[in-house]
Design an enzyme around this catalytic site. Structure first.
Site, PDB file in Angstrom:
ATOM      1  N   ASP A  27       0.841  -1.195   0.000  1.00  0.00           N
ATOM      2  CA  ASP A  27       0.000   0.000   0.000  1.00  0.00           C
ATOM      3  C   ASP A  27       0.881   1.251   0.000  1.00  0.00           C
ATOM      4  O   ASP A  27       1.639   1.488   0.957  1.00  0.00           O
ATOM      5  CB  ASP A  27      -0.881  -0.018   1.250  1.00  0.00           C
ATOM      6  CG  ASP A  27      -2.091   0.882   1.130  1.00  0.00           C
ATOM      7  OD1 ASP A  27      -2.019   1.881   0.398  1.00  0.00           O
ATOM      8  OD2 ASP A  27      -3.113   0.587   1.783  1.00  0.00           O
ATOM      9  N   ASP A  28       0.796   2.034  -1.059  1.00  0.00           N
ATOM     10  CA  ASP A  28       1.540   3.296  -1.178  1.00  0.00           C
ATOM     11  C   ASP A  28       3.049   3.104  -1.306  1.00  0.00           C
ATOM     12  O   ASP A  28       3.826   3.992  -0.939  1.00  0.00           O
ATOM     13  CB  ASP A  28       1.267   4.229   0.011  1.00  0.00           C
ATOM     14  CG  ASP A  28      -0.072   4.947  -0.092  1.00  0.00           C
ATOM     15  OD1 ASP A  28      -0.885   4.567  -0.954  1.00  0.00           O
ATOM     16  OD2 ASP A  28      -0.312   5.874   0.693  1.00  0.00           O
ATOM     17  N   CYS A  77      -5.935   3.616  -4.084  1.00  0.00           N
ATOM     18  CA  CYS A  77      -6.234   2.386  -3.374  1.00  0.00           C
ATOM     19  C   CYS A  77      -7.445   1.580  -3.856  1.00  0.00           C
ATOM     20  O   CYS A  77      -7.287   0.527  -4.468  1.00  0.00           O
ATOM     21  CB  CYS A  77      -6.393   2.789  -1.925  1.00  0.00           C
ATOM     22  SG  CYS A  77      -6.883   1.518  -0.863  1.00  0.00           S
ATOM     23  N   ARG A  97      -7.638  -1.907  -6.166  1.00  0.00           N
ATOM     24  CA  ARG A  97      -8.036  -3.187  -5.587  1.00  0.00           C
ATOM     25  C   ARG A  97      -9.220  -3.793  -6.322  1.00  0.00           C
ATOM     26  O   ARG A  97      -9.286  -5.015  -6.517  1.00  0.00           O
ATOM     27  CB  ARG A  97      -8.340  -3.003  -4.095  1.00  0.00           C
ATOM     28  CG  ARG A  97      -7.094  -2.722  -3.296  1.00  0.00           C
ATOM     29  CD  ARG A  97      -7.350  -2.069  -1.937  1.00  0.00           C
ATOM     30  NE  ARG A  97      -6.126  -1.431  -1.499  1.00  0.00           N
ATOM     31  CZ  ARG A  97      -5.134  -2.053  -0.856  1.00  0.00           C
ATOM     32  NH1 ARG A  97      -5.262  -3.324  -0.531  1.00  0.00           N
ATOM     33  NH2 ARG A  97      -4.034  -1.409  -0.523  1.00  0.00           N
ATOM     34  N   LYS A 152      -6.162  -5.890   4.135  1.00  0.00           N
ATOM     35  CA  LYS A 152      -7.034  -4.813   3.670  1.00  0.00           C
ATOM     36  C   LYS A 152      -7.890  -5.256   2.487  1.00  0.00           C
ATOM     37  O   LYS A 152      -7.392  -5.859   1.546  1.00  0.00           O
ATOM     38  CB  LYS A 152      -6.159  -3.617   3.284  1.00  0.00           C
ATOM     39  CG  LYS A 152      -6.904  -2.402   2.777  1.00  0.00           C
ATOM     40  CD  LYS A 152      -5.913  -1.271   2.546  1.00  0.00           C
ATOM     41  CE  LYS A 152      -6.578  -0.054   1.936  1.00  0.00           C
ATOM     42  NZ  LYS A 152      -5.612   1.036   1.726  1.00  0.00           N
ATOM     43  N   HIS A 155     -11.300  -3.099   1.322  1.00  0.00           N
ATOM     44  CA  HIS A 155     -11.538  -1.742   0.814  1.00  0.00           C
ATOM     45  C   HIS A 155     -12.417  -1.657  -0.427  1.00  0.00           C
ATOM     46  O   HIS A 155     -12.389  -0.664  -1.152  1.00  0.00           O
ATOM     47  CB  HIS A 155     -10.192  -1.050   0.547  1.00  0.00           C
ATOM     48  CG  HIS A 155     -10.237   0.439   0.760  1.00  0.00           C
ATOM     49  ND1 HIS A 155      -9.119   1.229   0.645  1.00  0.00           N
ATOM     50  CD2 HIS A 155     -11.255   1.274   1.074  1.00  0.00           C
ATOM     51  CE1 HIS A 155      -9.431   2.483   0.880  1.00  0.00           C
ATOM     52  NE2 HIS A 155     -10.729   2.538   1.150  1.00  0.00           N
ATOM     53  N   HIS A 165       1.670   2.606   3.984  1.00  0.00           N
ATOM     54  CA  HIS A 165       0.712   3.718   4.020  1.00  0.00           C
ATOM     55  C   HIS A 165       0.775   4.444   5.369  1.00  0.00           C
ATOM     56  O   HIS A 165       1.014   3.827   6.395  1.00  0.00           O
ATOM     57  CB  HIS A 165      -0.691   3.148   3.799  1.00  0.00           C
ATOM     58  CG  HIS A 165      -1.763   4.147   3.532  1.00  0.00           C
ATOM     59  ND1 HIS A 165      -2.175   5.078   4.450  1.00  0.00           N
ATOM     60  CD2 HIS A 165      -2.524   4.344   2.439  1.00  0.00           C
ATOM     61  CE1 HIS A 165      -3.150   5.797   3.934  1.00  0.00           C
ATOM     62  NE2 HIS A 165      -3.383   5.373   2.712  1.00  0.00           N
ATOM     63  N   ASP A 192      -0.296  -0.925  -4.778  1.00  0.00           N
ATOM     64  CA  ASP A 192      -1.575  -0.428  -5.277  1.00  0.00           C
ATOM     65  C   ASP A 192      -1.475   0.932  -5.960  1.00  0.00           C
ATOM     66  O   ASP A 192      -2.364   1.310  -6.720  1.00  0.00           O
ATOM     67  CB  ASP A 192      -2.617  -0.373  -4.162  1.00  0.00           C
ATOM     68  CG  ASP A 192      -2.273   0.590  -3.041  1.00  0.00           C
ATOM     69  OD1 ASP A 192      -1.115   1.071  -2.976  1.00  0.00           O
ATOM     70  OD2 ASP A 192      -3.163   0.876  -2.206  1.00  0.00           O
ATOM     71  N   ASN A 193      -0.412   1.674  -5.698  1.00  0.00           N
ATOM     72  CA  ASN A 193      -0.205   2.968  -6.361  1.00  0.00           C
ATOM     73  C   ASN A 193       1.174   3.485  -5.987  1.00  0.00           C
ATOM     74  O   ASN A 193       1.870   2.881  -5.172  1.00  0.00           O
ATOM     75  CB  ASN A 193      -1.273   4.002  -5.962  1.00  0.00           C
ATOM     76  CG  ASN A 193      -1.586   4.055  -4.492  1.00  0.00           C
ATOM     77  OD1 ASN A 193      -2.648   3.637  -4.036  1.00  0.00           O
ATOM     78  ND2 ASN A 193      -0.645   4.560  -3.700  1.00  0.00           N
ATOM     79  N   LYS A 226       0.829   9.322  -6.230  1.00  0.00           N
ATOM     80  CA  LYS A 226      -0.471   8.668  -6.052  1.00  0.00           C
ATOM     81  C   LYS A 226      -1.604   9.626  -6.432  1.00  0.00           C
ATOM     82  O   LYS A 226      -1.547  10.818  -6.139  1.00  0.00           O
ATOM     83  CB  LYS A 226      -0.596   8.275  -4.576  1.00  0.00           C
ATOM     84  CG  LYS A 226      -1.963   7.832  -4.100  1.00  0.00           C
ATOM     85  CD  LYS A 226      -1.904   7.601  -2.600  1.00  0.00           C
ATOM     86  CE  LYS A 226      -3.255   7.233  -2.008  1.00  0.00           C
ATOM     87  NZ  LYS A 226      -3.157   7.020  -0.543  1.00  0.00           N
TER      88      LYS A 226
END
Length: 541
Positions: A33-34, A71, A75, A128, A130, A210, A316-317, A363
């Site tokens: 994540d991130d 995010c 996903r 996660k 989401h 993140h 994810d980004n 992002k």
């Protein structure tokens, strides 16, 4: 007792048995994540990531692997193999009142767990999610046999923007770090199914790295003093290392320097120390993420599950632009120093500028820094070791790749509902060195809160909201997007823009001007905060 919300960045897939009738591969998908393009050692970082570096050395790395820049939309595409609007998550995990923007995965878009379970796999997920909403589309409703965390609110991802409430099963979180907790549940699931004769699919969705920046003291200690050099020097060092590794060509150039970043040399000594501490904590989070992957590999080996498992890792980004001091009441929410459970800090654009080396933007944007992130695939008997390919993969390609590896049939109808067709391509030819890149004459397309992009072949078209002007880049000769050549190539701009609008119509994309009034205030503030000049680092540490 304080709850710890930890953010992780790791994405891995493990699959086994390419094209074999017997011994279909296990599949493990690990998502970070991130995580920025250069945040792993195998992509140029100084952060200790020996386990991911091992997977890279024994497997394949992509130079170009795309996501949806933020995010929940990423996903949704990863989980279903659909473009995010087609899956119902065109904006974020918010319901904007239109089918393409309902904020959770629709029933027409099958999840990889639903398809693989129907084809004989045991399905597991920890971390996660989401992509739920209105009490619909929770992982246990969408094909997963074992789920952590499993409760009605903590894992929907609606409030919190990327945090996972990991006390869903009663953990005393003052004693546990959620990266460890998420990983521990994944390992527990592997133990529980190790004697079953079926292959398994594990979707391991970490929340690190993140924000908020929180890490274990022993991990932070490893990086003390490492970032006193500042973001500009760090970016240059990572850039040179990327060329040494072969991730970048020798003639590559860095993207244009952002004008709103702080000049490290003009900061006071105290300010530099406060900023350096942020990156020390961020590095510690990535380090711990890598440690958890090492633990997972040990568990797979211990259980006799590793030999027939393919592992894929992604993010994810790109690294984020959001500055928590300015947005989401960040400064007011700090109850302790950065790195502790009272922290509500982010690395902000300054350090993310280095994380996204060598690319521009962050992002939520559709330049390469927002959508191009690491991708590692590992399966020693089928994937040639230490291979670097162009790739040009996209998250919509993961589902068809897994289905080919698992010899899984994708149903035309599922539980009485006609299934959306898969727009992605299988990556198996690239993973097995039969091709260097995915052949995709129809192109790839993006839309995120008014930001738009299209890529066909070497050409990439980009516009950044609220502008409607197109920029054009030749990514074959200018992968870091330093030269806008739209004025010299009107025919190419016309071709790609027409292809974009055709895709937009087919996927239910609406002009963002029509949606702005429906946008939640918190997300509107999030977008606007990134466009403002960064606040002085006077507090929050």
């Amino acid at each position: 007792m304080k709850k710890i919300f930890i953010t992780l960045f790791s994405a891995c897939l493990a699959f086994t048995g390419f094209g074999q009738t017997k011994g279909r591969p296990n599949i493990v998908v690990i998502l970070a994540d991130d995580l920025g393009y250069s945040d792993l050692g195998s992509y140029g970082s100084e952060i200790a990531t020996p386990n991911l570096d091992r997977l890279a050395k024994e497997g394949v790395r992509f130079q170009q692997f795309y996501n949806n820049s933020i995010c929940a939309p990423t996903r949704a595409s990863l989980i279903t193999g659909q473009y995010q609007h087609k899956a119902g998550v065109g904006y974020f995990s918010n319901d904007l009142g239109l089918p393409a923007y309902q904020g959770y995965i629709n029933t027409e878009s099958l999840t990889f767990a639903e398809v693989l379970k129907a084809n004989g796999y045991v399905t597991l997920t920890s971390g996660k999610w989401h992509v739920s909403g209105k009490d619909q589309s929770y992982p246990w409703q969408r094909g997963f046999d074992k789920v952590f965390p499993k409760n009605d609110g903590a894992n929907s991802g609606a409030p919190g923007f990327g945090k996972v409430e990991t006390d869903a099963e009663g953990y005393p979180l003052s004693e546990y770090y959620s990266t460890n907790v998420i990983n521990a549940h994944a390992e527990q699931f592997l133990d529980e199914i190790k004697d079953q004769k079926k292959p398994f699919f594990l979707y391991l969705a970490h929340t690190a790295p993140h924000w908020p920046l929180i890490a274990l003291p022993e991990d932070i200690a490893k990086y003390r003093g490492r970032y006193d050099k500042g973001w500009f020097t760090l970016r240059q060092e990572r850039f040179e290392r990327q060329k040494q590794l072969g991730i970048l060509n020798q003639d590559a150039v860095l993207s244009t320097r952002d004008q709103d970043l702080y000049d490290w040399d003009r900061l006071s000594y105290d300010q530099r120390q406060l900023w350096a501490k942020k990156m020390e904590v961020f590095a510690a989070m990535v380090d711990r993420l890598d440690q958890s992957i090492g633990s997972l590999l040990d568990k797979l080996k211990q259980n006799g599950q590793l030999e027939n498992t393919v592992i894929v890792f992604l993010s994810d980004n790109g690294a984020p632009a959001e500055d928590l001091v300015k947005w989401h009441n960040g400064a007011q929410r700090n109850t302790g120093p950065v790195g502790t459970t009272g922290s509500s800090e982010s690395q902000s654009k300054n350090w993310s500028y280095a994380s996204n080396t060598p690319f521009k933007a962050y992002k939520d944007y559709l330049h390469e820094g927002g959508i191009n992130t690491p991708f590692i695939a590992w399966f020693p008997t089928k994937i040639k070791a230490n291979t670097i390919v162009r790739g040009t993969g996209h998250i919509i390609d993961i589902a068809p790749t897994l289905y080919e590896l698992a010899q899984a049939k994708y149903p035309k109808n599922y539980q009485g509902v006609k299934s959306n067709e898969l727009p992605g391509k299988s990556l198996v030819p690239v993973l097995t060195s039969k091709a260097d890149a995915v052949e995709r004459p129809e192109g790839l397309f993006w839309e995120r809160a008014g930001n738009r992009a299209a890529r066909i072949g070497k050409w990439k078209l980009v516009s950044t909201w609220p502008s409607y002007n197109w920029e054009l880049y030749d990514l074959e000769n200018d992968p870091t997007e330093t030269k806008d050549v739209s004025r010299q190539n009107h025919a190419v701009v016309s071709q790609l823009s027409q292809a974009y609008f055709k895709w937009a119509k087919e996927n239910g994309v609406v002009d963002f001007a029509e949606l702005e009034d429906r946008e939640p205030k918190s997300m509107k503030d999030f977008r606007r905060s990134k466009e403002q000049e960064l606040a002085p680092p006077a507090f929050g540490f």
